[in-house]
Design a protein around this motif. Structure first.
Motif, short mmCIF file in Angstrom:
data_model
loop_
_atom_site.label_atom_id
_atom_site.label_comp_id
_atom_site.label_asym_id
_atom_site.label_seq_id
_atom_site.Cartn_x
_atom_site.Cartn_y
_atom_site.Cartn_z
N ASP A 51 31.09 44.29 23.08
CA ASP A 51 29.67 44.59 23.13
C ASP A 51 29.02 44.64 21.74
O ASP A 51 27.81 44.53 21.63
N LEU A 54 28.11 40.39 20.52
CA LEU A 54 27.52 39.51 21.53
C LEU A 54 26.92 38.24 20.94
O LEU A 54 26.77 37.25 21.63
N LYS A 84 27.14 36.86 24.57
CA LYS A 84 25.99 37.34 25.33
C LYS A 84 25.73 36.45 26.54
O LYS A 84 25.48 36.94 27.65
N ASP A 85 25.80 35.12 26.33
CA ASP A 85 25.60 34.19 27.44
C ASP A 85 26.72 34.28 28.47
O ASP A 85 26.49 34.16 29.67
N LYS A 87 28.50 36.95 29.12
CA LYS A 87 28.34 38.22 29.85
C LYS A 87 27.26 38.11 30.93
O LYS A 87 27.41 38.65 32.02
N SER A 88 26.19 37.38 30.64
CA SER A 88 25.09 37.30 31.60
C SER A 88 25.21 36.11 32.56
O SER A 88 24.37 35.97 33.44
N ASN A 90 26.39 33.61 35.64
CA ASN A 90 26.61 33.91 37.05
C ASN A 90 27.69 33.07 37.71
O ASN A 90 28.17 33.43 38.78
N TYR A 94 31.98 31.69 34.07
CA TYR A 94 31.48 32.75 33.20
C TYR A 94 32.13 34.09 33.55
O TYR A 94 32.50 34.87 32.67
N LYS A 95 32.28 34.36 34.83
CA LYS A 95 32.89 35.62 35.26
C LYS A 95 34.36 35.67 34.84
O LYS A 95 34.86 36.71 34.40
N TRP A 98 34.51 36.25 30.99
CA TRP A 98 34.22 37.63 30.61
C TRP A 98 35.37 38.57 31.00
O TRP A 98 35.73 39.48 30.26
#
Length: 108
Positions: A51, A54, A84-85, A87-88, A90, A94-95, A98
């Motif tokens: 965190d 990011l 950052k991208d 983490k956000s 979908n 990405y999941k 992360w």
């Protein structure tokens, strides 16, 4: 042991970048060489909290804070993406990325 490894890495970075040769060629004082070496050590010994980093790309974060074995599972198309991208994001990639970055198995 971890501090020793980071100190050695910082020393190698200084030698590889030519800062040592440059400092001796310019007849700089030993004080300026020490400042350069300590600043390189500070960069390589940065905080490895996800965190707090990011803005960093996944590839640089992985090389600095995670074991190389994470690359077997990490989605290759996301290596140049910022944390950052990731983490956000979908999508499943990405999941997964992360989740791998949060997995304690890959911490150095």
């Amino acid at each position: 042991m971890k501090y020793l490894r980071k100190s050695i890495t910082a020393g190698l970075i200084v030698l590889a970048s030519g800062a040592f040769a440059l400092a001796s060629a310019q007849t700089a004082s030993a004080e300026s060489v020490t400042v350069q070496a300590s600043s390189v050590e500070f960069i390589s010994a940065g905080n490895c909290s996800r965190d707090d980093n990011l803005g960093e790309t996944a590839q640089s974060f992985i090389s600095r804070c995670r074991k190389g074995s994470i690359n077997r599972e990490f989605p290759g198309q996301l290596l140049q993406t910022s944390l950052k991208d990731i983490k956000s994001g979908n999508s499943a990639d990405y999941k997964k990325a992360w989740k791998l970055l949060n997995d304690n198995r890959f911490k150095k």
